[in-house]
Motif scaffolding. Sequence first.
Motif, short mmCIF file in Angstrom:
data_model
loop_
_atom_site.label_atom_id
_atom_site.label_comp_id
_atom_site.label_asym_id
_atom_site.label_seq_id
_atom_site.Cartn_x
_atom_site.Cartn_y
_atom_site.Cartn_z
N ILE A 1 -3.56 6.83 -5.95
CA ILE A 1 -2.92 5.53 -6.15
C ILE A 1 -2.73 4.90 -4.77
N ILE A 2 -3.23 3.67 -4.62
CA ILE A 2 -3.28 3.05 -3.29
C ILE A 2 -2.31 1.89 -3.12
N HIS B 1 -6.30 4.72 4.21
CA HIS B 1 -7.62 4.84 3.62
C HIS B 1 -8.63 3.99 4.37
N PRO B 2 -9.82 4.52 4.64
CA PRO B 2 -10.81 3.78 5.45
C PRO B 2 -11.26 2.47 4.83
N LEU B 3 -11.24 2.34 3.52
CA LEU B 3 -11.65 1.09 2.89
C LEU B 3 -10.61 -0.01 3.03
N LEU B 4 -9.37 0.36 3.36
CA LEU B 4 -8.25 -0.59 3.30
C LEU B 4 -7.66 -0.89 4.67
N LEU C 1 0.84 -1.19 0.00
CA LEU C 1 0.00 0.00 0.00
C LEU C 1 0.88 1.25 0.00
N THR C 2 0.41 2.28 -0.68
CA THR C 2 1.13 3.55 -0.74
C THR C 2 0.80 4.40 0.48
N SER D 1 2.44 -3.68 5.75
CA SER D 1 3.70 -4.12 5.15
C SER D 1 3.38 -4.90 3.87
N PRO D 2 4.36 -5.12 2.99
CA PRO D 2 4.10 -5.82 1.72
C PRO D 2 3.48 -7.20 1.95
N PHE D 3 2.57 -7.58 1.05
CA PHE D 3 1.93 -8.89 1.12
C PHE D 3 1.74 -9.43 -0.30
#
Length: 249
Positions: free
Chosen positions: A154-155, A125-128, A118-119, A134-136
Amino acid sequence: MTLRIHALFHTNYADLSYIRQWADRHHHQMTISRSYNNDKVPTPDSFDWLIVMGGPMSVHDENKHPWLIAEKQLIKQAIDAGKTVIGMCLGAQLIAHCLGAKIKPTGIKEIGWFELELTSDGKPHPLLQDLPKSPFNVFHFHGDGFDCPEGAQIIAQTKAWANQGFIYQTSLHKSLNTWVIGWQCHFEVTKESLPKMLSNGSKTLQSGLQHHPKTVQTADEILVLGEQYIEQNNQRLEAMLNRLASSQS
């Protein structure tokens, strides 16, 4: 709240996969259309959500696939009407295209389970909020990419391509608590749908292994890794869909 969800399919092997499971579990109404089989696209007043699925074609292939014209018109109408619009892979590219962004080959193929991060706009962001900070690892199967649509965020990003997801809202979306969201990756794949995707995309996969070996995995490797990653990615998708749905209730 029972949602009316319509999905646009672009291939005979297309599958809503986990999205269908989620919709059925929450008793949402699900309809689909296959424009390439001459299905007529619906009108925006007939659905609450529009989900635009993936496919092997380019958003620019209107001469080869003239049905793309009607789909693009519908996507634009749905956005203008303040509908929730969700895109997966080609679907995200179609949405970005309808928002005026450039869609172009990235110069590489990303096919397999690779890290997504994620950026700085995506993490808070509330949706995320249910996604890792961390990277997945998520499943990718694409070669084209999108520029950031004007007004969007950009997310997510990967090491190979910076623009892996975006979120967009008009003032109407904000007043309705609805969203437009596009992902290059496939959170929706299941243990049942992944083999079908690999089988039907085998030529692209083999070409990718030859020309982009650092960002393309073999089918066997993808299936083995799928056993490790599919369930948690389905859970992440469910969390996002739940947040999208609850924002409208």
